[in-house]
Enzyme design. Structure first.
Site, PDB file in Angstrom:
ATOM      1  N   HIS A 241       0.814  -1.223   0.000  1.00 39.25           N
ATOM      2  CA  HIS A 241       0.000   0.000   0.000  1.00 39.25           C
ATOM      3  C   HIS A 241       0.846   1.270   0.000  1.00 39.25           C
ATOM      4  O   HIS A 241       0.309   2.376  -0.135  1.00 39.25           O
ATOM      5  CB  HIS A 241      -0.927   0.012   1.216  1.00 39.25           C
ATOM      6  CG  HIS A 241      -2.246   0.660   0.950  1.00 39.25           C
ATOM      7  ND1 HIS A 241      -2.531   1.350  -0.206  1.00 39.25           N
ATOM      8  CD2 HIS A 241      -3.368   0.746   1.696  1.00 39.25           C
ATOM      9  CE1 HIS A 241      -3.758   1.822  -0.165  1.00 39.25           C
ATOM     10  NE2 HIS A 241      -4.296   1.462   0.981  1.00 39.25           N
ATOM     11  N   ARG A 242       2.154   1.152   0.120  1.00 37.07           N
ATOM     12  CA  ARG A 242       3.000   2.341   0.008  1.00 37.07           C
ATOM     13  C   ARG A 242       3.052   2.842  -1.423  1.00 37.07           C
ATOM     14  O   ARG A 242       3.164   4.049  -1.660  1.00 37.07           O
ATOM     15  CB  ARG A 242       4.430   2.026   0.474  1.00 37.07           C
ATOM     16  CG  ARG A 242       4.569   1.694   1.942  1.00 37.07           C
ATOM     17  CD  ARG A 242       5.983   1.279   2.281  1.00 37.07           C
ATOM     18  NE  ARG A 242       6.390   0.081   1.540  1.00 37.07           N
ATOM     19  CZ  ARG A 242       7.610  -0.460   1.611  1.00 37.07           C
ATOM     20  NH1 ARG A 242       8.542   0.105   2.375  1.00 37.07           N
ATOM     21  NH2 ARG A 242       7.898  -1.546   0.911  1.00 37.07           N
TER      22      ARG A 242
END
Length: 496
Positions: A467-468
Site C-alpha cells: 500500500h506504500r
C-alpha cells in the site's frame, strides 16, 4: 611422508552459488576417498538458502579427503574436498586417505615426531568409513560416549539440541569430542566413532531405499560393519513412525534426527536451507510492506471452455494448457494497462521504481519448502512461449533443480492455492515485489447467468499489494481487469 601441503593436492572450497550467500548444507556426496574425478564432474549436492545445487569440481585426480559429512552446514570459502592431481597413492595413512578404522584392524604405531608438534585437532569423518587412521596418531583426549551425548539432547534446551546432534554426526566442533580409537569397534554396535553407522555406500543406498535408519540396525559384519542382510532383516518388521506435528512439513535428505518427548509425541525438524530463508523473507515482508488484500469472485466458465479448445490447437501441441496459463496471461494484460502496479519501493533513495519489464513469479511448493522462481520478461512472450516457460518452471521445481538465478529479480507473483482445494487466501508479498495474485479453487457453483440461476465454473481471486506504492484504486483496477478477462477471455485480444 607426503603431506597435504604438497603441490599436487588441491582444495575445492564451498563456492557462493547465489548472490551473497554465506553458507550451504551438504546434502549428498557422489564420490568417496580414493575415487578418480575429472574436471567438471559433479561431486556433491548442496542446499543453500535458495535452492539445491550440484557442484562440479574443476580438477582431475583422485579424491584424498571429504572434509565434511552429509548434513553438515559449511561456510562459503571453506574447503570441503581435497584432490590429488598427481593421482598417486601417497597419503594412504594420512588424513584424507581412503583408509579407515573399519578397514584396518591394527593401527600403525605412532612414529617419533621429527618436527614440532602440530596443534591438537580431530580430523573430519570420512563419509561412510568412520575416522581416518591419522586420528590414531594423536594423543587421546577425554571423550563423551555416544549414549551420554544422546541423553544430553533431551536434557538441554532446544537451542543446544542441534549442537549435540552435530556431535553425534561427526561435525568438527572442538567441544566434547569422542576420543580416537586404536582398534575396531565392538561387534554389536552400529555406531562409529563420529556417531555414524559403519556401512559401505551400496548398503547405505539400500537402507535409504527401504527406509531403514542405520542407527537402529545391529551389525553382523566384521568390525561392526552393517551388511545388506542386516538391512533386510531390519526392514522386515517396520518400526513405528513418530507422530508428525500438523503444521510441520517433511524435510528432504538428509532426514533430521528427531528429538522426541513423552513417547515420541513430538518431532523437531531443524529450520535451515530454503525453509529458513523463506521464513526470514516472509517476516521481513510482513513487517516492512503494509499489505492490503482485495477479493473478487468471478464466473470463469468461458475461460474453461477456451482452455479445452486450446488443448486441441496444433500450435500448443505438447504444451501444458491449463487455467494457470490464461490467468498468467490475464495478469500480464492487466499490468500492461496499469504499469504502475509493477514497481518496487526503494527505501534508501526514497523512490518508487516502476519496472518496464515483468518477471512473473510462480509460487511452488517443494519438499524443501516454498520457492518462487520467475519467468524472465514474461510480458514479451506469446501464449505458446508462456506455456512452454510455465511447463519448464514447474517441472524444474518439482525435480528440485531450480537455480538461484531463476528465483531472483521477480516483479509480481501468482500463487495457485486452488490446487489444494482452497477457495482463497491472503498471500504475503515476496520481498521487493509490489503485488501477488492468489487463485482459488475452480468449482461448479449456482450462479446467476442471463437472469437465471445456473451451475457455472466459479473461482475467487485475491490480490495483495504494497500500500506504500499501490493505492486502493490502482489495486482494484488491476484485480477487476484480471477478473473481467477471465469472465470474457476475448478481452485477451481486444485489450492486448
Amino acid at each position: 611422508m607426503t603431506t597435504m601441503t604438497e603441490a599436487s593436492v588441491r582444495e575445492f572450497k564451498m563456492p557462493d552459488v547465489g548472490e551473497g550467500l554465506t553458507e550451504a548444507e551438504i546434502l549428498k556426496w557422489y564420490v568417496q576417498p580414493g575415487d578418480s574425478v575429472t574436471d567438471g564432474q559433479v561431486v556433491c549436492e548442496v542446499e543453500t538458502a535458495k535452492a539445491a545445487v550440484e557442484l562440479p569440481i574443476p580438477y582431475n585426480g583422485v579424491v584424498r579427503e571429504l572434509r565434511f559429512p552429509e548434513g553438515a552446514t559449511v561456510d562459503v570459502g571453506t574447503a570441503i574436498i581435497t584432490v590429488d592431481e598427481a593421482g598417486g597413492d601417497s597419503g594412504a595413512g594420512e588424513a584424507g586417505g581412503a583408509a579407515s578404522v573399519a578397514e584396518s584392524e591394527t593401527p600403525a604405531p605412532t612414529p617419533p615426531a621429527p618436527e614440532a608438534p602440530k596443534p591438537e585437532g580431530r580430523k573430519p569423518v570420512l563419509v561412510g568409513y568412520g575416522v581416518s587412521e591419522a586420528s590414531t596418531k594423536r594423543r587421546p583426549r577425554k571423550g563423551v560416549p555416544v549414549q551420554q551425548a544422546q541423553a544430553r539432547v533431551q536434557a538441554q534446551q532446544p537451542e543446544a539440541a542441534a549442537a549435540v546432534q552435530g556431535e553425534l554426526n561427526g561435525h568438527t566442533s572442538p567441544v566434547d569430542r569422542p576420543s580416537p580409537v586404536s582398534g575396531p569397534p565392538a561387534v554389536g554396535s552400529a555406531t562409529a566413532v563420529g556417531g555414524r553407522p559403519l556401512a559401505k555406500p551400496p548398503v547405505r543406498k539400500l537402507a535409504k531405499d527401504l527406509g531403514v535408519d542405520l542407527a537402529t540396525v545391529t551389525p553382523s559384519g566384521p568390525d561392526g560393519i552393517i551388511t545388506r542382510e542386516d538391512v533386510h532383516a531390519a526392514s522386515a518388521p517396520p518400526a513405528p513412525e513418530p507422530v508428525q506435528s500438523p503444521v510441520a512439513a517433511p524435510s528432504p535428505a538428509p532426514a533430521p534426527a528427531a528429538v522426541s518427548h513423552e513417547g515420541a509425541r513430538e518431532t523437531r525438524i531443524p529450520i535451515k536451507g530454503v525453509r529458513k530463508a523463506t521464513a526470514t523473507a516472509m517476516i521481513d515482508s510482513a513487517f516492512t510492506a503494509p499489505h492490503v488484500t482485495e477479493f473478487v469472485t468471478v464466473d470463469v466458465t468461458r475461460t474453461m471452455k477456451l482452455i479445452e479448445e486450446l488443448k486441441q490447437d496444433k500450435d500448443l501441441a505438447g504444451l501444458r494448457v491449463n487455467p494457470l496459463l490464461l490467468i498468467a496471461k490475464a495478469l500480464l494484460v492487466a499490468i500492461k494497462r496499469h504499469p504502475e502496479v509493477n514497481a518496487s519501493w526503494d527505501e534508501a533513495n526514497q523512490e518508487i521504481v516502476v519496472k518496464h519489464y515483468v518477471n512473473l513469479g510462480i509460487a511452488a511448493a517443494t519438499p524443501r519448502g516454498l520457492i518462487v522462481p520467475n519467468i524472465k520478461d514474461a510480458h514479451t512472450k506469446t501464449l505458446p512461449e508462456l506455456a512452454a516457460a510455465l511447463g519448464e518452471l514447474v517441472s524444474t521445481a518439482r525435480e528440485g533443480k531450480t537455480s538461484p538465478a531463476a528465483m531472483q529479480g521477480g516483479t509480481v507473483t501468482i500463487t495457485n492455492v486452488g490446487v489444494f482445494g482452497v477457495d482463497t487466501g491472503t498471500p504475503i508479498l515476496p520481498p521487493g515485489e509490489s503485488a501477488i495474485l492468489a487463485v482459488g479453487n475452480i468449482k461448479l457453483q449456482p450462479w446467476v447467468h442471463k437472469g437465471k440461476v445456473k451451475p457455472r465454473q466459479v473461482t475467487t481471486l485475491a490480490l495483495s499489494f504494497d500500500h506504500r506504492l499501490v493505492d486502493g484504486e490502482l489495486g482494484s483496477k488491476v484485480l477487476a481487469d484480471v477478473a473481467a478477462i477471465l469472465e470474457q477471455p476475448k478481452r485477451l485480444i481486444t485489450w492486448a
